[in-house]
Design a protein around this motif. Structure first.
Motif, PDB file in Angstrom:
ATOM      1  N   ARG A 152      -4.198  -0.124  12.757  1.00  0.00           N
ATOM      2  CA  ARG A 152      -3.824   0.040  11.355  1.00  0.00           C
ATOM      3  C   ARG A 152      -2.945   1.285  11.162  1.00  0.00           C
ATOM      4  N   ARG A 153      -3.413   2.386  11.756  1.00  0.00           N
ATOM      5  CA  ARG A 153      -2.695   3.631  11.605  1.00  0.00           C
ATOM      6  C   ARG A 153      -1.290   3.543  12.192  1.00  0.00           C
ATOM      7  N   SER A 154      -1.223   3.026  13.438  1.00  0.00           N
ATOM      8  CA  SER A 154       0.073   3.035  14.096  1.00  0.00           C
ATOM      9  C   SER A 154       1.008   2.021  13.446  1.00  0.00           C
ATOM     10  N   ALA A 155       0.459   0.963  12.849  1.00  0.00           N
ATOM     11  CA  ALA A 155       1.326  -0.015  12.188  1.00  0.00           C
ATOM     12  C   ALA A 155       2.067   0.643  11.033  1.00  0.00           C
ATOM     13  N   VAL A 156       1.358   1.459  10.276  1.00  0.00           N
ATOM     14  CA  VAL A 156       2.003   2.142   9.146  1.00  0.00           C
ATOM     15  C   VAL A 156       3.123   3.047   9.657  1.00  0.00           C
ATOM     16  N   ILE A 157       2.814   3.809  10.701  1.00  0.00           N
ATOM     17  CA  ILE A 157       3.824   4.721  11.246  1.00  0.00           C
ATOM     18  C   ILE A 157       5.030   3.941  11.763  1.00  0.00           C
ATOM     19  N   ALA A 158       4.771   2.816  12.418  1.00  0.00           N
ATOM     20  CA  ALA A 158       5.875   2.028  12.980  1.00  0.00           C
ATOM     21  C   ALA A 158       6.782   1.523  11.875  1.00  0.00           C
ATOM     22  N   LEU A 159       6.205   1.078  10.778  1.00  0.00           N
ATOM     23  CA  LEU A 159       7.029   0.548   9.691  1.00  0.00           C
ATOM     24  C   LEU A 159       7.863   1.649   9.044  1.00  0.00           C
ATOM     25  N   LEU A 160       7.333   2.860   8.999  1.00  0.00           N
ATOM     26  CA  LEU A 160       8.124   3.953   8.439  1.00  0.00           C
ATOM     27  C   LEU A 160       9.197   4.412   9.438  1.00  0.00           C
ATOM     28  N   ALA A 161       8.827   4.424  10.724  1.00  0.00           N
ATOM     29  CA  ALA A 161       9.739   4.979  11.726  1.00  0.00           C
ATOM     30  C   ALA A 161      10.974   4.113  11.905  1.00  0.00           C
ATOM     31  N   VAL A 162      10.808   2.813  11.738  1.00  0.00           N
ATOM     32  CA  VAL A 162      11.928   1.913  12.009  1.00  0.00           C
ATOM     33  C   VAL A 162      13.064   2.166  11.019  1.00  0.00           C
ATOM     34  N   LEU A 163      12.746   2.784   9.890  1.00  0.00           N
ATOM     35  CA  LEU A 163      13.780   3.069   8.895  1.00  0.00           C
ATOM     36  C   LEU A 163      14.791   4.074   9.409  1.00  0.00           C
ATOM     37  N   GLU A 164      14.454   4.765  10.500  1.00  0.00           N
ATOM     38  CA  GLU A 164      15.387   5.748  11.032  1.00  0.00           C
ATOM     39  C   GLU A 164      16.547   5.107  11.786  1.00  0.00           C
ATOM     40  N   ILE A 165      16.375   3.845  12.199  1.00  0.00           N
ATOM     41  CA  ILE A 165      17.425   3.225  13.017  1.00  0.00           C
ATOM     42  C   ILE A 165      18.752   3.134  12.259  1.00  0.00           C
ATOM     43  N   PRO A 166      18.745   2.640  11.010  1.00  0.00           N
ATOM     44  CA  PRO A 166      20.020   2.632  10.282  1.00  0.00           C
ATOM     45  C   PRO A 166      20.628   4.030  10.198  1.00  0.00           C
ATOM     46  N   LEU A 167      19.763   5.010  10.086  1.00  0.00           N
ATOM     47  CA  LEU A 167      20.259   6.388  10.001  1.00  0.00           C
ATOM     48  C   LEU A 167      21.047   6.743  11.262  1.00  0.00           C
ATOM     49  N   VAL A 168      20.507   6.360  12.418  1.00  0.00           N
ATOM     50  CA  VAL A 168      21.200   6.660  13.671  1.00  0.00           C
ATOM     51  C   VAL A 168      22.497   5.870  13.739  1.00  0.00           C
ATOM     52  N   HIS A 169      22.415   4.596  13.363  1.00  0.00           N
ATOM     53  CA  HIS A 169      23.578   3.727  13.525  1.00  0.00           C
ATOM     54  C   HIS A 169      24.722   4.157  12.622  1.00  0.00           C
ATOM     55  N   PHE A 170      24.397   4.516  11.371  1.00  0.00           N
ATOM     56  CA  PHE A 170      25.463   4.847  10.430  1.00  0.00           C
ATOM     57  C   PHE A 170      25.795   6.328  10.418  1.00  0.00           C
ATOM     58  N   SER A 171      25.072   7.114  11.217  1.00  0.00           N
ATOM     59  CA  SER A 171      25.290   8.562  11.168  1.00  0.00           C
ATOM     60  C   SER A 171      26.739   8.911  11.475  1.00  0.00           C
ATOM     61  N   VAL A 172      27.384   8.154  12.381  1.00  0.00           N
ATOM     62  CA  VAL A 172      28.766   8.486  12.743  1.00  0.00           C
ATOM     63  C   VAL A 172      29.702   8.335  11.558  1.00  0.00           C
TER      64      VAL A 172
END
Ligand code: HEM
Ligand SMILES: Nc1ncnc2c1ncn2[C@@H]1O[C@H](COP(=O)(O)OP(=O)(O)OP(=O)(O)O)[C@@H](O)[C@H]1O
Ligand SMILES: Nc1ncnc2c1ncn2[C@@H]1O[C@H](COP(=O)(O)OP(=O)(O)OP(=O)(O)O)[C@@H](O)[C@H]1O
Ligand SMILES: [Mg+2]
Ligand SMILES: [Mg+2]
Lengths: 257, 231, 212, 231, 212
Positions: A152-172
């Motif tokens: 349960r705990r890690s599922a919440v963290i995973a759902l929040l963490a995945v939001l960082e991917i667009p940040l990496v992709h569009f950072s350039v």
């Protein structure tokens, strides 16, 4: 808790097939990357790092997305099947390894083309943050507690963490950057690359994806066996405590007169 | 028979309790504020160059805020978990979303006070000039960034509270996540300060990022706080 | 529906150690059950499991009609747990602590005042910060916080420890009143004589099992 | 009859105990190290300029050490005072000088490990170049600065341990006192790195300052720790 | 020299509140004195004052021949205090905790082993981290740490709280042995029956004063 039926065999025909295909495509990438494709006009042989750098980055993204999807499935499924949680964990582990490979290959490449291992560039920094975030995710998985709580705990963290991917992709695009702008996934359909290079890159992506799949399948089965083993160990512990209980009862009843 | 209260009333009671504890013990005011001030002075020492300082002042204010946030969050949950009071709230089945909002509100109040002080410090120490054009941008930026920071902090604070040794996990988990806030707030603040010739209008897209961030983590916290503080 | 607690072969594990090892117990509404047993037997674990705080990894457990294997949250507002720790806010006064919990369940201020009086922590003491209290005064405050919550199932872990004789009498009287009003009580205690006088039934917890 | 041990044996037992707790819980290794690494990354991000970075790398390493020191000290005393064990040591009349030296030793070991990691990070992240000429200077500087920091940290850690809410007092008290270490170690390190054209020989006077500082606080701690941890 | 504790009108103040208000007590070598009294009376304060932990703001106090108004340090190595808190290192195992204290006084490893056995915390339990223990197991460990120190004056604050019957018997036996060997014991307790059986004399502490 789900039924605990498992065999000690982790390989199945499907995984063998996936493994074989992964081997073949990786061999293709090695040959294509090192011998078939031309040198780059500006970068020379250094460009060959791309066949590792770019696929590992994308497959790491894929791994983290798989983690998020599996986590969402775990949260939404009525039965809370632990299988989803194990896939999430296995995929994040492989993703962390691949992301580390991206960083490593990228900094080697940077040393050759920009003259330094590291630069304070948005793409590089956000990538590092993404890696740290998922190391944190794995730390949260290791916090202990029951299997269900871990999930349960890690599922919440995973759902929040995945939001960082667009940040990496569009950072350039968002900041001034040294790093390559998206040249393949740019969205305008205009791919600026030599044909054999593109093919090799695509095969690389397929090869790394197959490798990822193979690793996750195996890792997830090993995790399942670990969980199952916990259950068998529990049986032994219960038996031990039952013996203790018999001895204690005798003492206790004699003392309580 | 226990009648459960609405989220709003629980949040109010929790926030009031946290703020009362702070007003009584004065830990944040008497100790964390000076700490943050010292961090600003230390930066000035370590950098040792006026031009650089004025240019990066916005970033330093937010960096100092971030370090203080970690301590404020640790304190906020230490108060609860010292004698098992967080567990007591969990056992009593209080709506976790209410606890989350209440604690985040209390953190927000403390953080805004701190930031106002830090901006004054920046004006004095780093010779930043405030422009009336940038005022609205600055205020919006501070509010949205603070909301985002408080939500993230409370979320991860709850996750790491309780069990021993977990406190130190907090910075590790939190820092990469709040990096976007650091970047967004820094850029928006620089625009508001017009440092390095930035235009005020450049700052608004960053405020947009901050608002989205706060919304995502606020919603995430309300939905998931219950699962996170569960043992 | 008159069975309030129903554990069947329930197992609770800490780091692989079965603190509760296939424990079974059934408690009817209105009973006062004493759990006795040596240190480390699993009394605290049993109480915390009933409060929905610990996952049941095997066996069945239902409390107040809620299946704990499926849902450990919804039972909590109806259960009151007094643990080894007091769960108080050390910087707040006794009155503020009790008021906080009273607010949470919508209890009136008059009720708070009368509860403080019963436990002898009104007047000067009520305005004292919890961190400045003696051990027994803290325990009294924790009991007061519990009492204003008026739970349906009371889980008391060593409620007598640290209390003096008059506070023990008071808490016993309150438990009897609550039971008369329909509450159910589980007590873990090492003060066997006093607890046996209070309880309607007593069971032993030994090495993670319940023995009658 | 209680026979009291010599200072040395008490110090050894205390240090062994603290290090064993750390090895068991891995809090410093698993969480404070990554935190320090992140602090380095955050600095770089906030400064956002390669030349400045290389020039101030020394300062940033020591600033990151300082922030980590605060957490290490808090952890070191939290372990003791969680269940009143520090008080138990006081009640038992253990030679306070022994406790002081023991705890400072344990902190020193952790800090040196951390610094080695941070210097590696500086080489990779800030493009610092290590010169063999500066090696002796660097090592001496690290050792003397670490000793000074550990003594000050343990001294103030003991002072602020125990009573509630005091944890947050630690940074406030400690940071101004260690400012000389920050400055001295930074200058010595910059000389060792030869950043901004500094000569290695310029660093030695600073190392002298560090050694004096460590000696003063080591002696001060041995003499006064007993009165400080007294309630 | 046979008077071990001698308080005359001693006053101890917390934030202006006289927790000990002109208390006087005299204890001879070899006595086991029970302090009884209501919650908040000042029993803990009295014990901590005797251990040299609290400043005496008025009156006289001497323990083991040392005047506490002048020097509160030098008496400590000869005094053993068991407080409400256990004073254990939560990350270390039971064995490591007891060994730490044994090292500090030069007690042998054999002694540690036998003490652990007496308190029933040997074997599997001895290798368990303290944070994973039950409340009573922690208390047993704290007692073991105290026992290996072999103090001349034992100050025990509710030594029976949280212990089961067998551990209570064990600590009583150990206290009797220690007294026979020349130690002096002060016990604050709410388990009056058990403590009265153990003590050679009992006094009441009421509102900060000692009443015989
Ligand atoms: C430590 C250094 C580096 C890191 C952490 C890094 C990271 C990444 C990441 C995360 C991606 C995936 C981006 C996405 O599609 O969202 C990527 C793609 C890419 N990187 Fe790097 N990189 C590094 C250095 C370099 C260098 C030195 C070069 C070449 C000069 C380079 C060239 C590329 C190219 C061509 C792509 C594919 C871009 C696209 O088509 O989207 N990278 N890198
Ligand atoms: N985190 C843990 N890891 C391993 N074992 C644990 C953990 N927590 C508790 N235990 C073990 O579980 C058992 C049951 O503990 P519990 O606290 O329920 O006992 P208890 O009956 O309440 O005892 P007491 O009378 O001493 O309070 C103990 O033997 C304890 O050692
Ligand atoms: N820091 C403080 N500030 C003000 N009053 C205090 C402080 N500490 C303790 N007191 C008061 O001193 C009195 C004596 O406390 P003490 O702990 O000695 O009682 P006790 O006899 O041990 O009680 P118990 O049986 O509850 O343990 C109490 O009334 C308490 O409220
Ligand atoms: Mg218990
Ligand atoms: Mg007391």
């Amino acid at each position: 808790m789900e039924a605990q039926t498992f065999t000690a065999r982790v390989a199945t025909p499907t995984t063998r097939l996936v493994g074989a295909m992964a081997l073949v495509s990786m061999a293709w990438v090695v040959i294509g990357g090192l011998f078939v494709t031309p040198r780059d006009v500006d970068q020379g042989d250094a460009v060959r790092i791309m066949y590792v750098h770019v696929p590992t980055a994308w497959v790491a993204y894929l791994a983290f997305i798989v983690t998020a999807v599996a986590s969402a499935c775990w949260l939404l499924s009525r039965k809370h099947s632990m299988g989803f949680d194990r896939v999430a964990g296995a995929s994040a582990e492989v993703g962390v390894v691949f992301m580390a490979m991206t960083l490593l290959s990228g900094s080697l490449w940077g040393r050759i083309t920009w003259g330094s291992y590291w630069a304070w560039d948005p793409r590089l920094t956000t990538t590092a943050f993404l890696l740290v975030t998922y190391i944190g995710y794995l730390a949260v998985r290791g916090l202990g507690g029951s299997l269900e709580q871990r999930a349960r705990r890690s599922a919440v963290i995973a759902l929040l963490a995945v939001l960082e991917i667009p940040l990496v992709h569009f950072s350039v695009l968002m900041w001034r950057s040294l790093h390559q702008k998206a040249s393949v996934l740019s969205g305008d359909g205009d791919i600026k690359m030599d044909g054999s290079m593109l093919t090799t890159l695509l095969v690389g992506v397929i090869g790394f994806t197959l490798t990822f799949t193979w690793l996750v399948l195996h890792r997830q089965r090993v995790l399942a066996m670990q969980d199952a083993m916990q259950m068998t160990q529990l049986d032994a512990a219960l038996r031990e405590r039952a013996n203790e209980s018999e001895n204690k009862s005798v003492i206790e009843s004699s003392r309580l007169k | 028979m226990s009648t459960q209260l609405s989220l709003g009333r629980i949040a109010r009671a929790v926030a009031a309790k946290d703020l009362r504890i702070e007003l009584r013990s004065r830990v944040v005011i008497n100790q964390i504020f000076p700490f943050a001030g010292l961090v600003m002075v230390m930066f000035a020492f370590a950098l040792d160059n006026d031009d650089v300082l004025t240019r990066v002042a916005g970033g330093l204010v937010w960096l100092a805020t971030l370090f203080s946030l970690i301590i404020i969050i640790q304190r906020s949950f230490a108060v609860d978990s010292a004698d098992g009071a967080l567990e007591a709230q969990r056992v009593a089945g209080l709506n976790p979303a209410g606890i989350f909002v209440g604690k985040a509100l209390a953190v927000m109040v403390q953080l805004v006070t701190l930031e106002i002080m830090l901006f004054f410090a920046a004006v004095v120490l780093y010779r930043v000039e405030l422009h009336s054009d940038g005022a609205v941008l600055l205020v919006t930026c501070v509010i949205s960034a603070t909301a985002g920071l408080s939500f993230v902090g409370t979320l991860y604070g709850g996750l790491t509270a309780g069990a021993r040794g977990r406190e130190t996990l907090l910075p590790l988990l939190m820092l990469p996540v709040v990096a976007p806030v650091l970047i967004g707030a820094t850029r928006a603040t620089e625009s508001a300060f017009m440092s390095g010739g930035a235009a005020v209008s450049d700052g608004w897209p960053w405020v947009g990022v901050l608002v989205v961030f706060a919304a995502v983590f606020g919603l995430g916290g309300i939905l998931s706080f219950g699962s996170l503080i569960e043992e | 529906m008159s069975i309030v607690v129903d554990l069947r072969d329930a197992v609770v594990v800490f780091n692989g150690f079965p603190a509760l090892a296939e424990a079974s117990i059934e408690v009817q509404r209105g009973e006062i059950v004493l759990l006795q047993g040596p240190n480390g037997a699993g009394k605290t674990t049993l109480l915390r499991a009933c409060a929905g705080l610990l996952p049941i990894v095997r066996g069945e457990a239902s409390v107040l009609g809620v299946d704990l294997c499926v849902d450990r949250q919804s039972v909590r507002p109806r259960v009151g747990l007094l643990g080894h720790a007091n769960g108080l806010f050390a910087d707040l006064t006794i009155r503020e602590n009790v008021l906080f919990w009273a607010q949470m369940v919508g209890a009136s201020e008059a009720e708070v005042v009368s509860t403080l009086q019963r436990f002898g922590i009104d007047g000067r003491l009520a305005e004292q910060k919890v961190m400045q209290l003696s051990a027994g005064q803290k325990r009294r405050c924790a009991l007061a916080c519990l009492v204003v919550r008026r739970a349906e199932l009371w889980l008391l872990d060593e409620p007598h420890a640290g209390l003096d004789a008059s506070a023990r009498d008071e808490i016993d009287a309150i438990i009897r009143e609550a039971c008369a009003a329909g509450a159910t009580v589980l007590i873990a205690s090492h003060e066997l004589e006093r607890a046996r006088g209070l309880a309607t039934r007593s069971v032993s917890v030994i090495a993670g099992r319940v023995v009658s």
